[in-house]
Write a protein that holds these residues in place. Structure first.
Motif, PDB file in Angstrom:
ATOM      1  N   CYS A  34      27.083   0.778  35.938  1.00 50.08           N
ATOM      2  CA  CYS A  34      27.118   1.976  36.011  1.00 50.08           C
ATOM      3  C   CYS A  34      28.052   2.763  34.540  1.00 50.08           C
ATOM      4  O   CYS A  34      27.534   3.454  33.694  1.00 50.08           O
ATOM      5  N   ALA A  35      28.985   2.027  34.316  1.00 52.43           N
ATOM      6  CA  ALA A  35      29.774   2.185  33.082  1.00 52.43           C
ATOM      7  C   ALA A  35      29.046   1.789  31.704  1.00 52.43           C
ATOM      8  O   ALA A  35      29.115   2.585  30.880  1.00 52.43           O
ATOM      9  N   ALA A  36      28.296   0.668  32.090  1.00 53.31           N
ATOM     10  CA  ALA A  36      27.444   0.519  30.617  1.00 53.31           C
ATOM     11  C   ALA A  36      26.270   1.325  30.429  1.00 53.31           C
ATOM     12  O   ALA A  36      26.006   1.741  29.529  1.00 53.31           O
ATOM     13  N   TRP A  37      25.705   1.693  31.456  1.00 53.76           N
ATOM     14  CA  TRP A  37      24.670   2.717  31.388  1.00 53.76           C
ATOM     15  C   TRP A  37      25.244   3.838  30.570  1.00 53.76           C
ATOM     16  O   TRP A  37      24.644   4.393  29.721  1.00 53.76           O
ATOM     17  N   ASN A  38      26.390   4.456  31.121  1.00 54.90           N
ATOM     18  CA  ASN A  38      26.829   5.693  30.326  1.00 54.90           C
ATOM     19  C   ASN A  38      27.204   5.668  28.947  1.00 54.90           C
ATOM     20  O   ASN A  38      27.450   6.303  28.256  1.00 54.90           O
ATOM     21  N   ALA A  39      27.585   4.230  28.699  1.00 52.11           N
ATOM     22  CA  ALA A  39      28.037   4.010  27.183  1.00 52.11           C
ATOM     23  C   ALA A  39      26.717   3.556  26.143  1.00 52.11           C
ATOM     24  O   ALA A  39      26.713   3.572  25.115  1.00 52.11           O
ATOM     25  N   SER A  40      25.545   3.700  27.123  1.00 53.43           N
ATOM     26  CA  SER A  40      24.116   3.551  26.294  1.00 53.43           C
ATOM     27  C   SER A  40      23.484   4.803  26.024  1.00 53.43           C
ATOM     28  O   SER A  40      22.890   5.426  26.823  1.00 53.43           O
ATOM     29  N   ASP A  41      23.242   5.264  24.676  1.00 56.83           N
ATOM     30  CA  ASP A  41      22.703   6.272  24.277  1.00 56.83           C
ATOM     31  C   ASP A  41      21.311   6.245  24.524  1.00 56.83           C
ATOM     32  O   ASP A  41      20.488   7.076  24.857  1.00 56.83           O
ATOM     33  N   THR A  42      20.475   5.030  24.370  1.00 48.33           N
ATOM     34  CA  THR A  42      19.191   4.679  24.782  1.00 48.33           C
ATOM     35  C   THR A  42      19.241   5.287  26.281  1.00 48.33           C
ATOM     36  O   THR A  42      17.844   5.565  26.254  1.00 48.33           O
ATOM     37  N   LEU A  43      19.767   4.996  27.181  1.00 40.33           N
ATOM     38  CA  LEU A  43      19.523   5.106  28.479  1.00 40.33           C
ATOM     39  C   LEU A  43      19.972   6.579  28.784  1.00 40.33           C
ATOM     40  O   LEU A  43      19.264   7.252  29.356  1.00 40.33           O
ATOM     41  N   THR A  44      20.889   7.148  28.390  1.00 45.11           N
ATOM     42  CA  THR A  44      21.507   8.326  28.627  1.00 45.11           C
ATOM     43  C   THR A  44      20.464   9.388  28.028  1.00 45.11           C
ATOM     44  O   THR A  44      20.246  10.504  28.653  1.00 45.11           O
ATOM     45  N   THR A  45      20.219   9.184  26.991  1.00 43.27           N
ATOM     46  CA  THR A  45      19.339  10.199  26.202  1.00 43.27           C
ATOM     47  C   THR A  45      17.861   9.818  26.439  1.00 43.27           C
ATOM     48  O   THR A  45      17.282  10.755  26.567  1.00 43.27           O
ATOM     49  N   GLY A  46      17.634   8.521  26.494  1.00 46.08           N
ATOM     50  CA  GLY A  46      16.074   8.249  26.382  1.00 46.08           C
ATOM     51  C   GLY A  46      15.499   8.653  27.924  1.00 46.08           C
ATOM     52  O   GLY A  46      14.168   8.694  28.031  1.00 46.08           O
ATOM     53  N   LEU A  47      16.390   8.626  28.856  1.00 44.45           N
ATOM     54  CA  LEU A  47      16.006   8.694  30.258  1.00 44.45           C
ATOM     55  C   LEU A  47      16.353  10.190  30.670  1.00 44.45           C
ATOM     56  O   LEU A  47      16.037  10.680  31.773  1.00 44.45           O
ATOM     57  N   GLY A  48      17.082  10.994  29.858  1.00 47.92           N
ATOM     58  CA  GLY A  48      17.280  12.310  30.281  1.00 47.92           C
ATOM     59  C   GLY A  48      16.228  13.140  30.162  1.00 47.92           C
ATOM     60  O   GLY A  48      15.187  12.878  29.766  1.00 47.92           O
TER      61      GLY A  48
END
Length: 168
Positions: A34-48
């Motif tokens: 979960c912490a690693a997800w939140n640190a990944s711009d690819t995941l947070t922005t790409g899946l927003g």
């Protein structure tokens, strides 16, 4: 006594690490994921946006995972919520949801050797799914529409730590 002092000093300065990684796909591993997800711009922005907003009106999507060599049911869970246009992990840990929405939520599972291949980047999502190395339940068309971030998520599983061959 002198030897213990040197080992203690080396540990203090980080030369020798005594910290252990969480067991792969454990509740603790889910917290790290979960912490690693939140640190990944690819995941947070790409899946927003559309992906994160498809949450069945609950305010979050659920991703559950497990290692088929160790279990036949999910062992870790992540909840992803849409926050200010980003897909943010709001929970990572033990499995808490038993009633998943097959139109919004995911269960992903693979054998240890295949998790290792995906985590190293050797197998991306298309290859892993095409060859049956990654199995999942959930909205397949939605997953296909976000292959870039999905690949980053699979690679993230290898960056968190924990030996995929080790069971809880």
């Amino acid at each position: 006594m002198k030897k213990l002092f040197i080992i203690g000093l080396a540990s203090f300065f980080g030369i020798i690490s005594t910290a252990q990684s969480a067991t792969f796909m454990s509740a603790e591993w889910g917290t790290d994921a979960c912490a690693a997800w939140n640190a990944s711009d690819t995941l947070t922005t790409g899946l927003g946006g559309e992906w994160a907003d498809n949450n069945g009106g609950r305010g979050h999507k659920v991703i559950q995972m497990y290692n088929m060599d160790c279990s036949d049911a999910p062992t870790t869970e992540m909840r992803i919520s849409s926050q200010d246009g980003k897909a943010m992990c709001t929970y990572g840990g033990a499995v808490e949801n038993s009633d998943l929405d097959k139109g919004t939520d995911y269960i992903m599972f693979a054998k240890a050797k295949n998790w290792a291949k995906m985590g190293s980047g050797k197998d991306g999502p298309m290859k892993a799914m095409s060859f049956g190395r990654l199995k999942f339940k959930g909205p397949k068309m939605e997953a296909m529409s976000v292959m870039g971030p999905f690949g980053a998520f699979l690679k993230l599983t290898g960056e968190i730590g924990g030996d995929p061959a080790a069971c809880q």
